[in-house]
Write a protein that holds these residues in place. Structure first.
Motif, PDB file in Angstrom:
ATOM      1  N   ASN A  91       0.863  -1.177   0.000  1.00 37.78           N
ATOM      2  CA  ASN A  91       0.000   0.000   0.000  1.00 37.78           C
ATOM      3  C   ASN A  91       0.901   1.229   0.000  1.00 37.78           C
ATOM      4  N   LYS A  92       0.904   1.955  -1.094  1.00 38.79           N
ATOM      5  CA  LYS A  92       1.816   3.085  -1.260  1.00 38.79           C
ATOM      6  C   LYS A  92       1.044   4.323  -1.695  1.00 38.79           C
ATOM      7  N   TYR A  93       1.634   5.482  -1.492  1.00 39.57           N
ATOM      8  CA  TYR A  93       0.995   6.741  -1.862  1.00 39.57           C
ATOM      9  C   TYR A  93       1.997   7.683  -2.495  1.00 39.57           C
ATOM     10  N   GLY A  94       1.475   8.651  -3.230  1.00 38.41           N
ATOM     11  CA  GLY A  94       2.299   9.680  -3.848  1.00 38.41           C
ATOM     12  C   GLY A  94       2.677   9.333  -5.278  1.00 38.41           C
ATOM     13  N   VAL A  95       3.047  10.345  -6.017  1.00 37.80           N
ATOM     14  CA  VAL A  95       3.368  10.203  -7.438  1.00 37.80           C
ATOM     15  C   VAL A  95       4.494   9.198  -7.663  1.00 37.80           C
ATOM     16  N   ILE A  96       5.580   9.331  -6.934  1.00 37.26           N
ATOM     17  CA  ILE A  96       6.753   8.475  -7.154  1.00 37.26           C
ATOM     18  C   ILE A  96       6.420   7.010  -6.906  1.00 37.26           C
ATOM     19  N   ASP A  97       5.751   6.716  -5.798  1.00 37.77           N
ATOM     20  CA  ASP A  97       5.412   5.322  -5.487  1.00 37.77           C
ATOM     21  C   ASP A  97       4.396   4.747  -6.465  1.00 37.77           C
ATOM     22  N   VAL A  98       3.408   5.534  -6.863  1.00 42.51           N
ATOM     23  CA  VAL A  98       2.418   5.053  -7.828  1.00 42.51           C
ATOM     24  C   VAL A  98       3.112   4.740  -9.151  1.00 42.51           C
ATOM     25  N   GLU A  99       3.945   5.645  -9.628  1.00 42.22           N
ATOM     26  CA  GLU A  99       4.653   5.404 -10.884  1.00 42.22           C
ATOM     27  C   GLU A  99       5.556   4.177 -10.788  1.00 42.22           C
ATOM     28  N   TYR A 100       6.206   3.991  -9.643  1.00 42.20           N
ATOM     29  CA  TYR A 100       7.074   2.823  -9.467  1.00 42.20           C
ATOM     30  C   TYR A 100       6.266   1.517  -9.527  1.00 42.20           C
ATOM     31  N   ILE A 101       5.166   1.454  -8.802  1.00 44.18           N
ATOM     32  CA  ILE A 101       4.337   0.241  -8.802  1.00 44.18           C
ATOM     33  C   ILE A 101       3.862  -0.070 -10.218  1.00 44.18           C
ATOM     34  N   LEU A 102       3.387   0.929 -10.937  1.00 44.17           N
ATOM     35  CA  LEU A 102       2.946   0.713 -12.318  1.00 44.17           C
ATOM     36  C   LEU A 102       4.082   0.179 -13.189  1.00 44.17           C
ATOM     37  N   SER A 103       5.278   0.734 -13.015  1.00 39.67           N
ATOM     38  CA  SER A 103       6.420   0.327 -13.848  1.00 39.67           C
ATOM     39  C   SER A 103       6.791  -1.134 -13.629  1.00 39.67           C
ATOM     40  N   THR A 104       6.557  -1.663 -12.443  1.00 39.91           N
ATOM     41  CA  THR A 104       6.914  -3.064 -12.180  1.00 39.91           C
ATOM     42  C   THR A 104       6.053  -4.045 -12.971  1.00 39.91           C
TER      43      THR A 104
END
Length: 107
Positions: A91-104
């Motif tokens: 469970n993550k929040y914020g632009v950087i974490d959302v973009e990272y999860i999507l990239s995986t």
């Protein structure tokens, strides 16, 4: 009563957003592209209660291992939760974490 996460998918993402959220607007095109290209199942959850900008995110990790919607901590948008076998594993929040999860999932 809020039901447990029981979609047909074994693995999926829950994306929490607000229409007026500045950071949500930053990742909007990427989230839409992710969903359209079907990289991984994703469900959009619109948060209608405004959140202040003085976030206390100390409870976010308490979400790990939960399997009911009313047990998931949501307090910041954009926020993304990873569900595996009907259990929250991330469970993550914020632009950087959302973009990272999507990239995986785009690999």
């Amino acid at each position: 009563m809020i039901k447990a996460f029981k979609p047909n998918d074994i693995s999926y993402l829950l994306y929490y957003y607000q229409v007026d959220c500045h950071d949500c607007q930053i990742v909007k095109d990427e989230i839409i592209d992710f969903a359209i290209n079907n990289y991984h199942p994703i469900y959009f959850i619109k948060i209608s209660t405004p959140h202040t900008h003085k976030y206390d995110v100390s409870n976010i990790d308490l979400t790990i291992g939960k399997n009911k919607a009313d047990e998931v901590w949501v307090g910041v948008t954009p926020q993304i939760a990873t569900i595996e076998n009907h259990v929250v594993v991330n469970n993550k929040y914020g632009v950087i974490d959302v973009e990272y999860i999507l990239s995986t999932y785009k690999k």
